[in-house]
Design a protein around this motif. Sequence first.
Motif, PDB file in Angstrom:
ATOM      1  N   LEU A 282       0.694  -1.368   0.051  1.00 34.06           N
ATOM      2  CA  LEU A 282      -0.038   0.083   0.040  1.00 34.06           C
ATOM      3  C   LEU A 282       0.610   1.090   0.067  1.00 34.06           C
ATOM      4  N   PRO A 283       0.434   2.315  -0.815  1.00 35.27           N
ATOM      5  CA  PRO A 283       1.272   3.514  -0.786  1.00 35.27           C
ATOM      6  C   PRO A 283       1.544   4.130   0.547  1.00 35.27           C
ATOM      7  N   LEU A 284       2.608   4.322   1.090  1.00 38.26           N
ATOM      8  CA  LEU A 284       2.984   4.760   2.372  1.00 38.26           C
ATOM      9  C   LEU A 284       4.369   4.963   2.425  1.00 38.26           C
ATOM     10  N   GLY A 285       4.811   6.283   3.142  1.00 36.31           N
ATOM     11  CA  GLY A 285       6.287   6.600   3.208  1.00 36.31           C
ATOM     12  C   GLY A 285       6.227   7.243   4.540  1.00 36.31           C
ATOM     13  N   ALA A 286       7.451   7.335   5.092  1.00 36.63           N
ATOM     14  CA  ALA A 286       7.562   8.296   6.580  1.00 36.63           C
ATOM     15  C   ALA A 286       8.855   8.589   6.471  1.00 36.63           C
ATOM     16  N   PHE A 287       9.127   9.723   7.330  1.00 36.69           N
ATOM     17  CA  PHE A 287      10.505   9.997   7.910  1.00 36.69           C
ATOM     18  C   PHE A 287      10.575  10.171   9.575  1.00 36.69           C
ATOM     19  N   THR A 288      11.150   9.758  10.151  1.00 36.10           N
ATOM     20  CA  THR A 288      11.073   9.721  11.708  1.00 36.10           C
ATOM     21  C   THR A 288      12.467  10.187  12.168  1.00 36.10           C
ATOM     22  N   ALA A 289      12.466  11.197  13.159  1.00 34.45           N
ATOM     23  CA  ALA A 289      13.633  11.871  13.610  1.00 34.45           C
ATOM     24  C   ALA A 289      13.427  12.110  15.352  1.00 34.45           C
ATOM     25  N   THR A 290      14.474  12.584  15.918  1.00 32.99           N
ATOM     26  CA  THR A 290      14.692  12.685  17.130  1.00 32.99           C
ATOM     27  C   THR A 290      13.423  13.789  17.583  1.00 32.99           C
ATOM     28  N   GLU A 291      13.084  13.749  18.923  1.00 38.72           N
ATOM     29  CA  GLU A 291      11.881  14.741  18.951  1.00 38.72           C
ATOM     30  C   GLU A 291      12.327  16.332  19.036  1.00 38.72           C
ATOM     31  N   GLU A 292      13.681  16.470  19.292  1.00 36.64           N
ATOM     32  CA  GLU A 292      14.351  17.803  19.372  1.00 36.64           C
ATOM     33  C   GLU A 292      14.405  18.251  17.615  1.00 36.64           C
ATOM     34  N   VAL A 293      14.874  17.215  16.805  1.00 37.16           N
ATOM     35  CA  VAL A 293      14.797  17.630  15.421  1.00 37.16           C
ATOM     36  C   VAL A 293      13.437  17.845  14.821  1.00 37.16           C
ATOM     37  N   ALA A 294      12.683  16.948  15.297  1.00 35.58           N
ATOM     38  CA  ALA A 294      11.169  16.819  14.806  1.00 35.58           C
ATOM     39  C   ALA A 294      10.390  18.263  15.162  1.00 35.58           C
ATOM     40  N   ASN A 295      10.724  18.867  16.205  1.00 37.18           N
ATOM     41  CA  ASN A 295      10.020  19.888  16.752  1.00 37.18           C
ATOM     42  C   ASN A 295      10.509  21.161  16.122  1.00 37.18           C
ATOM     43  N   ALA A 296      11.440  21.108  15.242  1.00 35.21           N
ATOM     44  CA  ALA A 296      11.744  22.287  14.385  1.00 35.21           C
ATOM     45  C   ALA A 296      10.532  22.586  13.771  1.00 35.21           C
ATOM     46  N   PHE A 297       9.950  21.676  13.038  1.00 40.28           N
ATOM     47  CA  PHE A 297       8.695  21.960  12.247  1.00 40.28           C
ATOM     48  C   PHE A 297       7.750  22.441  12.928  1.00 40.28           C
ATOM     49  N   GLU A 298       7.138  23.449  12.226  1.00 40.33           N
ATOM     50  CA  GLU A 298       6.021  24.310  13.097  1.00 40.33           C
ATOM     51  C   GLU A 298       4.595  24.075  11.923  1.00 40.33           C
ATOM     52  N   ALA A 299       3.578  24.368  12.581  1.00 41.08           N
ATOM     53  CA  ALA A 299       2.308  24.162  11.853  1.00 41.08           C
ATOM     54  C   ALA A 299       2.274  24.744  10.443  1.00 41.08           C
ATOM     55  N   GLY A 300       2.175  24.069   9.470  1.00 45.24           N
ATOM     56  CA  GLY A 300       2.261  24.676   7.870  1.00 45.24           C
ATOM     57  C   GLY A 300       3.528  24.592   7.428  1.00 45.24           C
ATOM     58  N   ASP A 301       4.479  23.980   8.214  1.00 49.12           N
ATOM     59  CA  ASP A 301       6.006  23.872   7.546  1.00 49.12           C
ATOM     60  C   ASP A 301       5.972  22.930   6.558  1.00 49.12           C
ATOM     61  N   HIS A 302       5.005  21.591   6.702  1.00 49.94           N
ATOM     62  CA  HIS A 302       4.707  20.572   5.634  1.00 49.94           C
ATOM     63  C   HIS A 302       3.456  19.996   5.877  1.00 49.94           C
ATOM     64  N   LEU A 303       3.088  19.282   4.948  1.00 48.30           N
ATOM     65  CA  LEU A 303       1.698  18.796   4.814  1.00 48.30           C
ATOM     66  C   LEU A 303       1.688  17.708   3.836  1.00 48.30           C
ATOM     67  N   SER A 304       0.646  17.079   3.777  1.00 50.39           N
ATOM     68  CA  SER A 304       0.255  15.990   2.615  1.00 50.39           C
ATOM     69  C   SER A 304      -1.237  15.779   2.807  1.00 50.39           C
TER      70      SER A 304
END
Length: 438
Positions: A282-304
């Motif tokens: 089934l079509p699915l992808g992901a990227f997983t990061a440390t909490e510190e790195v992941a929290n650099a993203f803010e609402a609206g920075d990325h979406l799908s």
Amino acid sequence: MSKQQHSRTNATIVSQYEEYVMPIWKSLDVPLERAEGCTVQDFDGEEYLDAFSGIAVTNVGHRNERVVEAAKDQLNEFVHGCSYVHPNGPVGALGERLAEVTPGGLRKSFFCNSGTEAVEGAIKLARKYTGSKEVIAVEMGFHGRTLGSLALTGNRAYKSGMAPTINNVSHIAPPYGYRCTTCDSDSCPGTCANNLKRVIDSHTSGDIAAVVVEPVMGEGGIIVPPEGWLARLKEVVEEHDALLIADEVQTGYGRTGEFWGVDHFEVTPDIVTQAKGIANGLPLGAFTATEEVANAFEAGDHLSTFGGNPVACAAALATIDELQDGVIDNAAEQGEWLPERLSELEAKYDVVGQTRGLGLMQGVELVDPSATGPQGIAPAPDADLAKHVGKNLRERGIIVGVGGFHTNVMRIQPPLTISREQLERVVDALDAAIAEEA
């Protein structure tokens, strides 16, 4: 079954592709009607043993019952609501599960639809977190075909006519011991990892956001780095306050006999990209990061819009269950036996230059021993022989991939559920095909 389905044949399907599908497809001459476990069937009723699994995708076998039932159950609930607008159970549960199985302290995931999207999202996250723009990848590597991931892909064959891609991307030499100009394949010390520091010093501003690397290079030709290579990259990355992104799109989900390819090298990346085997088709992808790195993203920075589709996420949860309930163990067991059998072919035929791989991700490099290859290194890659061997195998009812940077590598990447008897059939057929075509 409808009247139209009854009338379908291999020829009619190919005709439809030729007339209505953009001309980018490369046929293995096996149109697919049905699949089960490690076997596929075409529209003319011919069966094949699948040793390529849709380019390393159906890791727990075609139409795995547990995965199919999980997808059906979710279909009966709801299919779509945009998972970043409507929080739902499968996405939350899969995020938690990935936090449990990913290496080190990687904790937060973004779900998308494919590997190339995962790589591009990881690049954006690394840039946002570090405040830097420059990215480094590996020559001969493959990370996708959209413009960002294409810039990282180190192969002109994929880029011809597609420029410009994104800028601020440099490349280092691959850990390709068999065709290395500085050391031989039997005693490669991994000194090519020091090439990263040279490239940073000579080709960049020194302000690096990330280094992106496949733990085992897939499209490049199933290239396994020497011991210490990945660890040295990690050291240099940390010296420059950058991030190490492990592209596990092809090596993840048990393919190498461990859950992740990096598990073989005792290196913890900062971000892991995933797709292919994550949801068993089934079509699915992901990227997983440390909490510190992941929290650099803010609402609206990325979406799908479709990323993290609940049906695909439900399938992914079932896929992980299957992998941990014995499928990875089988991949490790068969992956210890298979290289021994393939090495017999290397000893038997001078056209088999090298066999290599980890787990059920194995490559057989075919060569012309009478000719000199790139950079004066003999023997030369033999792409024509690989093409003919692949066709011969299909005539014997076996599907394998043909790839590598020089398109001369037979790629054996079956479902991880494959039995010893089925693998023996693959190797015996490969033996016979090489003998007949060489």
